[in-house]
Design a protein around this motif. Structure first.
Motif, PDB file in Angstrom:
ATOM      1  N   ASN A 252       1.068  -1.138   0.089  1.00 29.82           N
ATOM      2  CA  ASN A 252       0.091  -0.054   0.123  1.00 29.82           C
ATOM      3  C   ASN A 252       0.848   1.231   0.142  1.00 29.82           C
ATOM      4  O   ASN A 252       0.456   2.359  -0.692  1.00 29.82           O
ATOM      5  CB  ASN A 252      -0.908  -0.143   1.050  1.00 29.82           C
ATOM      6  CG  ASN A 252      -1.972  -1.106   1.208  1.00 29.82           C
ATOM      7  OD1 ASN A 252      -2.210  -1.735   0.042  1.00 29.82           O
ATOM      8  ND2 ASN A 252      -2.858  -1.026   2.013  1.00 29.82           N
TER       9      ASN A 252
ATOM     10  N   ILE B 221       2.187   2.060  -3.657  1.00 24.24           N
ATOM     11  CA  ILE B 221       0.960   2.611  -4.561  1.00 24.24           C
ATOM     12  C   ILE B 221       0.369   4.021  -3.976  1.00 24.24           C
ATOM     13  O   ILE B 221       0.301   4.957  -4.830  1.00 24.24           O
ATOM     14  CB  ILE B 221      -0.101   1.749  -4.723  1.00 24.24           C
ATOM     15  CG1 ILE B 221      -1.041   2.189  -5.740  1.00 24.24           C
ATOM     16  CG2 ILE B 221      -1.126   1.782  -3.548  1.00 24.24           C
ATOM     17  CD1 ILE B 221      -0.204   2.306  -7.099  1.00 24.24           C
TER      18      ILE B 221
ATOM     19  N   PHE C  75      -4.750  -2.911  -0.796  1.00 19.62           N
ATOM     20  CA  PHE C  75      -5.802  -2.254  -1.527  1.00 19.62           C
ATOM     21  C   PHE C  75      -6.064  -3.285  -2.711  1.00 19.62           C
ATOM     22  O   PHE C  75      -7.323  -3.264  -3.213  1.00 19.62           O
ATOM     23  CB  PHE C  75      -5.182  -1.151  -2.228  1.00 19.62           C
ATOM     24  CG  PHE C  75      -4.930   0.031  -1.346  1.00 19.62           C
ATOM     25  CD1 PHE C  75      -5.718   0.336  -0.299  1.00 19.62           C
ATOM     26  CD2 PHE C  75      -3.781   0.757  -1.318  1.00 19.62           C
ATOM     27  CE1 PHE C  75      -5.543   1.464   0.588  1.00 19.62           C
ATOM     28  CE2 PHE C  75      -3.421   1.804  -0.477  1.00 19.62           C
ATOM     29  CZ  PHE C  75      -4.310   2.062   0.639  1.00 19.62           C
ATOM     30  N   LYS C  76      -5.620  -4.158  -3.040  1.00 19.75           N
ATOM     31  CA  LYS C  76      -5.700  -5.208  -3.939  1.00 19.75           C
ATOM     32  C   LYS C  76      -6.909  -6.207  -3.519  1.00 19.75           C
ATOM     33  O   LYS C  76      -7.776  -6.902  -4.210  1.00 19.75           O
ATOM     34  CB  LYS C  76      -4.709  -6.091  -4.311  1.00 19.75           C
ATOM     35  CG  LYS C  76      -3.802  -5.488  -5.187  1.00 19.75           C
ATOM     36  CD  LYS C  76      -2.538  -6.175  -5.839  1.00 19.75           C
ATOM     37  CE  LYS C  76      -1.709  -5.372  -6.679  1.00 19.75           C
ATOM     38  NZ  LYS C  76      -0.372  -6.181  -7.212  1.00 19.75           N
TER      39      LYS C  76
ATOM     40  N   LEU D 149      -7.078   4.430  -8.449  1.00 16.24           N
ATOM     41  CA  LEU D 149      -6.454   3.240  -8.322  1.00 16.24           C
ATOM     42  C   LEU D 149      -7.237   2.086  -9.321  1.00 16.24           C
ATOM     43  O   LEU D 149      -6.626   1.195  -9.760  1.00 16.24           O
ATOM     44  CB  LEU D 149      -6.895   2.643  -6.835  1.00 16.24           C
ATOM     45  CG  LEU D 149      -6.107   1.641  -6.182  1.00 16.24           C
ATOM     46  CD1 LEU D 149      -4.568   2.044  -6.056  1.00 16.24           C
ATOM     47  CD2 LEU D 149      -6.307   1.264  -4.814  1.00 16.24           C
TER      48      LEU D 149
ATOM     49  N   GLN E 288      -5.373   1.786 -12.472  1.00 16.13           N
ATOM     50  CA  GLN E 288      -3.737   1.344 -12.376  1.00 16.13           C
ATOM     51  C   GLN E 288      -3.167  -0.074 -12.682  1.00 16.13           C
ATOM     52  O   GLN E 288      -4.352  -0.998 -12.296  1.00 16.13           O
ATOM     53  CB  GLN E 288      -3.256   1.754 -10.973  1.00 16.13           C
ATOM     54  CG  GLN E 288      -3.353   2.906 -10.721  1.00 16.13           C
ATOM     55  CD  GLN E 288      -2.905   4.073 -11.598  1.00 16.13           C
ATOM     56  OE1 GLN E 288      -1.489   4.156 -12.017  1.00 16.13           O
ATOM     57  NE2 GLN E 288      -3.612   4.997 -12.423  1.00 16.13           N
TER      58      GLN E 288
ATOM     59  N   TYR F 220      -4.504  -3.486 -10.524  1.00 18.55           N
ATOM     60  CA  TYR F 220      -5.767  -3.076  -9.746  1.00 18.55           C
ATOM     61  C   TYR F 220      -6.958  -3.145 -10.643  1.00 18.55           C
ATOM     62  O   TYR F 220      -8.094  -3.177  -9.976  1.00 18.55           O
ATOM     63  CB  TYR F 220      -5.608  -1.903  -8.958  1.00 18.55           C
ATOM     64  CG  TYR F 220      -4.556  -1.798  -8.041  1.00 18.55           C
ATOM     65  CD1 TYR F 220      -4.665  -2.057  -6.716  1.00 18.55           C
ATOM     66  CD2 TYR F 220      -3.126  -1.567  -8.464  1.00 18.55           C
ATOM     67  CE1 TYR F 220      -3.612  -1.973  -5.628  1.00 18.55           C
ATOM     68  CE2 TYR F 220      -2.062  -1.500  -7.346  1.00 18.55           C
ATOM     69  CZ  TYR F 220      -2.404  -2.013  -6.068  1.00 18.55           C
ATOM     70  OH  TYR F 220      -1.320  -1.868  -5.028  1.00 18.55           O
ATOM     71  N   LYS F 221      -6.758  -3.073 -11.962  1.00 20.86           N
ATOM     72  CA  LYS F 221      -7.856  -2.866 -12.872  1.00 20.86           C
ATOM     73  C   LYS F 221      -8.777  -4.046 -12.569  1.00 20.86           C
ATOM     74  O   LYS F 221     -10.017  -3.939 -12.771  1.00 20.86           O
ATOM     75  CB  LYS F 221      -7.231  -2.680 -14.255  1.00 20.86           C
ATOM     76  CG  LYS F 221      -6.695  -1.443 -14.642  1.00 20.86           C
ATOM     77  CD  LYS F 221      -6.311  -1.390 -15.876  1.00 20.86           C
ATOM     78  CE  LYS F 221      -5.432  -0.372 -16.328  1.00 20.86           C
ATOM     79  NZ  LYS F 221      -5.048  -0.105 -17.808  1.00 20.86           N
TER      80      LYS F 221
ATOM     81  N   ARG G  18      -9.361  -5.946 -10.152  1.00 26.44           N
ATOM     82  CA  ARG G  18      -9.661  -6.011  -8.605  1.00 26.44           C
ATOM     83  C   ARG G  18     -10.698  -5.057  -8.522  1.00 26.44           C
ATOM     84  O   ARG G  18     -11.540  -4.956  -7.290  1.00 26.44           O
ATOM     85  CB  ARG G  18      -8.582  -6.405  -7.752  1.00 26.44           C
ATOM     86  CG  ARG G  18      -7.800  -7.231  -7.971  1.00 26.44           C
ATOM     87  CD  ARG G  18      -6.344  -7.237  -7.508  1.00 26.44           C
ATOM     88  NE  ARG G  18      -5.512  -8.234  -7.710  1.00 26.44           N
ATOM     89  CZ  ARG G  18      -5.020  -9.320  -6.964  1.00 26.44           C
ATOM     90  NH1 ARG G  18      -6.006  -9.781  -6.229  1.00 26.44           N
ATOM     91  NH2 ARG G  18      -4.613 -10.369  -7.565  1.00 26.44           N
ATOM     92  N   ILE G  19     -10.531  -3.736  -8.686  1.00 27.57           N
ATOM     93  CA  ILE G  19     -11.350  -2.617  -8.304  1.00 27.57           C
ATOM     94  C   ILE G  19     -11.812  -2.070  -9.675  1.00 27.57           C
ATOM     95  O   ILE G  19     -11.350  -1.660 -10.387  1.00 27.57           O
ATOM     96  CB  ILE G  19     -10.268  -1.454  -7.767  1.00 27.57           C
ATOM     97  CG1 ILE G  19      -9.717  -2.178  -6.602  1.00 27.57           C
ATOM     98  CG2 ILE G  19     -11.288  -0.226  -7.160  1.00 27.57           C
ATOM     99  CD1 ILE G  19      -8.809  -1.209  -5.677  1.00 27.57           C
TER     100      ILE G  19
END
Length: 330
Positions: free
Chosen positions: A8, A11, A49-50, A95, A98, A101-102, A104-105
């Protein structure tokens, strides 16, 4: 208890650099974003954050509503909660685009950080703030002592606020070289004066009374002629601390340095009003007093436009909408 997550931190560093360098936000805005994101991490136990899930956003909102201000022990204000949520939402939106992370979020996940419509209206509602009348300003000014050098500085500072309506960060950083007594003005140069939005402009002393101008002029002359202060020395210096004649550590005069922030200025103004038996008006409220006075005395729209520019506003609309309140009775 865990205090950070290495992944974290990496990032977050990229994001904070992005908003500072690409979005051109100042360091105070970057610090606020960092504090809001850290608060979110604290609420979910510093999970990567993932592993973000919308339930984390919902829990975060509930925790903010239950939190209290550590200084006042009162619940967080609606404005504080709303501002914190908006900062975290902006981070999650970034996020979602990025690498890593694409998948996952999603961008829609950030919407779960929206405040409730009711609380958002409360947070953004415009409220009237009290401001002193010109008579109250004069009463507080006349009541201020003027014997010691510190008292003379404080009274001159009060007079300067009335003459210019300058913001406290600008006052705290002003140096003698920016004052022109002959022309009756102060040059707020953003290179060394902490003006709002780093704007550079010239402010002429407003026609608010000879007593204010005399007090401030005498102060500048005292610094230049008696104390031999130079161009780079502070206009309103911090006190110099040292060994007193009685053997203790106390104020022994003035230094040549500026204050680092406007905290002391707030205290000076607060004391001036309370000592005169008046409410604790803040320094920024002087701007409303001056705009109201300008509305009363300016004979033409052109004159009021000049008054507005003198306060550092690029548009007269800003002056009227933000600093010209109309009471309910009116």
């Amino acid at each position: 208890m865990r205090k950070y997550c290495e992944e974290n931190e990496r990032i977050k560093r990229r994001y904070l650099r992005y908003i500072k360098e690409a979005k051109r936000q100042d360091i105070k805005s970057v610090d606020k974003a960092a504090a809001a994101i850290y608060r979110f991490e604290t609420s979910n136990g510093f999970k990567p954050f993932k592993l973000f899930h919308i339930e984390q956003a919902i829990t975060f909102k509930r925790q903010l509503e239950a939190s209290k201000n550590p200084q006042t022990s009162k619940p967080l204000s609606k404005a504080t909660i709303d501002g914190t949520l908006r900062l975290v939402k902006a981070f999650v939106l970034w996020l979602a685009g990025q690498p890593g992370y694409k998948s996952r979020i999603s961008y829609s996940d950030a919407e779960y950080f929206n405040n409730s419509a009711k609380d958002a209206r409360i947070a953004h509602a415009r409220r009237e703030t009290p401001f002193p009348t010109m008579n109250q300003l004069k009463h507080a000014f006349d009541n201020m002592p003027n014997e010691t050098v510190i008292q003379r500085r404080d009274k001159a500072l009060f007079a300067f606020l009335v003459l210019t309506g300058a913001r406290i960060q600008a006052i705290a950083s002003l140096r003698l070289k920016r004052i022109d007594i002959v022309e009756g003005c102060v040059y707020q140069d953003a290179r060394d004066v902490q003006t709002k939005g780093a704007k550079t402009f010239q402010t002429y002393f407003l026609p608010v009374g000879e007593d204010y101008l005399t007090c401030f002029t005498e102060w500048v002359e005292y610094l230049r002629d008696d104390l031999l202060y130079g161009h780079e020395d502070a206009l309103f210096p911090k006190p110099a601390m040292g060994q007193s004649s009685e053997g203790g550590y106390a104020v022994i005069g003035l230094s040549r340095d500026n204050w680092s922030n406007g905290t002391k200025i707030r205290e000076i103004i607060k004391t001036a009003f309370t000592s005169a038996g008046l409410p604790e008006f803040v320094p920024h409220s002087f701007r409303k007093s001056l705009v109201k006075y300008g509305v009363d005395i300016c004979p033409t729209p052109e004159a009021f436009k000049a008054w507005s520019v003198n306060l550092g506003h690029e548009s007269v609309v800003t002056t009227l909408s933000a600093y010209c309140p109309i009471s309910v009775e009116r």
